[in-house]
Scaffold this motif. Structure first.
Motif, short mmCIF file in Angstrom:
data_model
loop_
_atom_site.label_atom_id
_atom_site.label_comp_id
_atom_site.label_asym_id
_atom_site.label_seq_id
_atom_site.Cartn_x
_atom_site.Cartn_y
_atom_site.Cartn_z
N TYR A 119 0.85 -1.18 0.00
CA TYR A 119 0.00 0.00 0.00
C TYR A 119 0.89 1.24 0.00
CZ TYR A 119 -3.32 -3.54 1.58
OH TYR A 119 -4.07 -4.68 1.69
N PHE A 120 0.50 2.25 -0.77
CA PHE A 120 1.33 3.43 -0.93
C PHE A 120 0.50 4.68 -0.66
CE2 PHE A 120 2.78 0.05 -3.73
CZ PHE A 120 4.12 -0.06 -3.37
N LEU A 121 1.04 5.54 0.20
CA LEU A 121 0.36 6.78 0.56
C LEU A 121 0.98 7.94 -0.21
CD1 LEU A 121 -1.61 8.40 2.42
CD2 LEU A 121 0.30 8.57 4.05
N PHE A 122 0.12 8.75 -0.83
CA PHE A 122 0.56 9.91 -1.59
C PHE A 122 -0.15 11.17 -1.11
CE2 PHE A 122 1.11 6.25 -4.32
CZ PHE A 122 2.31 6.48 -4.97
N LEU A 123 0.55 12.28 -1.20
CA LEU A 123 -0.05 13.58 -0.93
C LEU A 123 -0.70 14.08 -2.21
CD1 LEU A 123 -0.39 16.13 0.90
CD2 LEU A 123 1.78 16.94 -0.05
N SER A 124 -1.96 14.47 -2.16
CA SER A 124 -2.66 14.97 -3.35
C SER A 124 -2.07 16.32 -3.76
CB SER A 124 -4.16 15.13 -3.07
OG SER A 124 -4.75 13.88 -2.78
N LEU A 125 -1.78 16.46 -5.04
CA LEU A 125 -1.21 17.71 -5.56
C LEU A 125 -2.26 18.59 -6.21
CD1 LEU A 125 2.12 16.35 -7.11
CD2 LEU A 125 1.69 17.19 -4.80
N THR A 126 -3.42 18.01 -6.53
CA THR A 126 -4.52 18.76 -7.13
C THR A 126 -5.80 18.40 -6.39
OG1 THR A 126 -5.09 17.06 -8.76
CG2 THR A 126 -3.34 18.62 -9.36
N ASN A 127 -6.90 19.02 -6.80
CA ASN A 127 -8.20 18.71 -6.20
C ASN A 127 -8.83 17.47 -6.80
OD1 ASN A 127 -8.15 20.93 -4.42
ND2 ASN A 127 -8.94 22.30 -6.01
N ALA A 128 -8.20 16.91 -7.83
CA ALA A 128 -8.74 15.70 -8.45
C ALA A 128 -8.64 14.53 -7.48
CB ALA A 128 -7.97 15.40 -9.74
N LEU A 129 -9.55 13.56 -7.64
CA LEU A 129 -9.55 12.40 -6.76
C LEU A 129 -8.36 11.50 -7.01
CD1 LEU A 129 -13.33 11.42 -6.70
CD2 LEU A 129 -12.01 12.61 -4.96
N ALA A 130 -7.75 11.61 -8.16
CA ALA A 130 -6.56 10.80 -8.46
C ALA A 130 -5.60 11.64 -9.30
CB ALA A 130 -6.94 9.54 -9.22
N ASP A 131 -4.39 11.80 -8.83
CA ASP A 131 -3.35 12.47 -9.60
C ASP A 131 -2.03 11.75 -9.33
OD1 ASP A 131 -2.46 13.37 -7.08
OD2 ASP A 131 -3.59 15.23 -7.25
N ASP A 132 -0.96 12.28 -9.85
CA ASP A 132 0.33 11.62 -9.66
C ASP A 132 0.73 11.62 -8.19
OD1 ASP A 132 0.50 11.10 -12.33
OD2 ASP A 132 1.66 12.90 -12.79
N GLY A 133 0.46 12.73 -7.49
CA GLY A 133 0.73 12.81 -6.07
C GLY A 133 2.21 12.80 -5.73
N LYS A 134 2.49 13.08 -4.47
CA LYS A 134 3.86 13.00 -3.95
C LYS A 134 3.92 11.83 -2.97
CE LYS A 134 7.21 15.13 -0.89
NZ LYS A 134 8.26 14.31 -1.51
N PHE A 135 4.83 10.90 -3.20
CA PHE A 135 4.93 9.73 -2.34
C PHE A 135 5.31 10.13 -0.91
CE2 PHE A 135 7.77 6.67 -0.27
CZ PHE A 135 6.90 5.59 -0.14
N LEU A 136 4.62 9.54 0.06
CA LEU A 136 4.90 9.80 1.47
C LEU A 136 5.34 8.54 2.22
CD1 LEU A 136 1.86 12.12 2.40
CD2 LEU A 136 4.20 12.81 1.76
N LEU A 137 4.52 7.49 2.17
CA LEU A 137 4.80 6.28 2.94
C LEU A 137 4.37 5.04 2.16
CD1 LEU A 137 3.43 7.43 6.44
CD2 LEU A 137 5.85 7.06 5.86
N ALA A 138 4.94 3.91 2.55
CA ALA A 138 4.57 2.62 1.96
C ALA A 138 4.38 1.61 3.07
CB ALA A 138 5.65 2.15 0.99
#
Length: 388
Positions: A120-139
């Motif tokens: 499982y991979f946690l990402f910080l949302s970079l936009t208001n979209a429900l899915a974007d590339d995001g910034k990786f935070l934790l795994a």
């Protein structure tokens, strides 16, 4: 601004070269003699303040993180300028995932699940979209034993092992999968007691590498209860945040905050000296009060759903952040624990919901951290036959 951009470009090139060098002290000494280390303090502070103000979001915000890796003087000023997520609402350094989120808003993140590898991979949302590339935070990686299951949580998406310097904590369940304990790899407050385990005994007996984290500190307990609504409603859950006092949700309340990684995690950042501390004392890496016996621990409960007449189902308002119905979806609020209910008990502290087959949103706020929120959400992925 042209001069500032030139400084950033030169700084990035220096930081990238430094990352390739495994000898931390040699890099630090070399950079301390550079022209940037000798900049007047007033000018340096003005430059860093402008960089911090201009790079407000990722990926441009990596310039702010790179500033702290140039030399000691840059590091000290950068750490003074960059505020914790509680105040700024921004995640800048890796330690930010262990610090409480913003007070005034929910920090939007999302979780991607890989069924084949049980990761499982946690990402910080970079936009208001429900899915974007995001910034990786934790795994996190799931593991199974005859008597329990659990998750290893890491700062590295490619190295999710307990013996790695990237390990920051874990989640472990009971046999039925109805109760979970979150363990932090370093003490959450000055006075936390370590839980004895096999890995702890190995570390204490010096039978393994010193890179192995020094212990497991319980920071929260999660329990799932029988849901009288069955599959028509969300699971009933309760989280006792052992490391956070109840007063943290009150106006002016304070939660313990980790300010830097312990010595066992430093090997993960060999070329970023702003993570290195001359002292490994607990009081130097922590701030905030310990939940005393007089001031109980914070308890979170899932918000009760309401019956929707038109849809003929139990619903929660996720304000557009959740699109797929699932028993895993939940919103956590502070429980009054037999006390009077106030506005602070209406605020959603953590919400988690499904938006795709293997995509989930996770939004959290003060007083919990991204690490704690991620661990709570991981507990929701397990099947709980006794509760459904």
């Amino acid at each position: 601004m042209t001069i500032i951009r030139s400084i950033i470009q030169d700084m990035r090139s220096r930081s990238e070269r430094a990352v390739q060098d495994r000898v931390v002290e040699a890099v630090t000494d070399g950079l301390s003699q550079s022209c940037w280390a000798n900049m007047p303090q007033e000018l340096l502070r003005e430059v860093l303040v402008r960089i911090e103000a201009s790079e407000s979001a990722w990926p441009p915000r990596k310039s702010v993180a790179a500033c702290a890796g140039v030399c000691r003087s840059w590091r000290e000023i950068t750490r003074e300028i960059v505020k914790a997520p509680e105040v700024s609402g921004k995640l800048t350094f890796p330690i930010s995932v262990k610090q409480p989120g913003p007070r005034d808003s929910l920090l939007q993140c999302f979780i991607k699940r890989n069924r084949s590898t049980q990761t499982y991979f946690l990402f910080l949302s970079l936009t208001n979209a429900l899915a974007d590339d995001g910034k990786f935070l934790l795994a996190a990686r799931k593991w199974r034993r005859p008597t329990c299951t659990g998750y290893i949580i890491s700062l590295d998406a490619d190295d999710m092992s307990k013996g790695s310097g990237t390990y920051i904590g874990k989640l472990r369940s009971n046999f039925l999968g109805t109760k979970f304990t979150i363990f932090d790899g370093q003490p959450p407050h000055a006075g936390a007691k370590i839980t004895k385990s096999r890995s702890t005994r190995l570390v204490n007996s010096k039978q393994v590498s010193p890179r192995v984290p020094a212990g497991n500190y319980p920071v929260a307990h999660i329990s799932y209860e029988l849901n009288v609504l069955g599959s028509r409603g969300p699971r009933r859950m309760q989280c006792s945040m052992d490391a956070i006092p109840t007063s943290a949700i009150e106006p002016g309340g304070v939660a313990p905050t980790q300010t830097e990684f312990s010595v066992s995690n430093i090997d993960f950042f060999p070329s970023l000296p702003f993570f290195r501390s001359k002292s490994s004392r607990v009081e130097n890496i922590l701030s905030g009060p310990l939940a005393s016996q007089k001031d109980g621990v914070l308890v979170l409960r899932n918000k009760a759903p309401r019956w929707h007449e038109q849809l003929q189902c139990w619903c929660l308002n996720f304000h557009g952040r959740v699109t797929v119905a699932s028993v895993k979806n939940f919103q956590l609020v502070a429980s009054p624990e037999n006390g009077p209910t106030g506005p602070q008990h209406e605020k959603i502290i953590l919400q988690f919901g499904k938006v795709g087959k293997d995509l989930f949103t996770m939004d959290y706020r003060y007083p919990i951290s991204a690490f704690q929120a991620f661990a709570i959400c991981l507990s929701s992925f397990d099947t709980k036959i006794a509760c459904e």
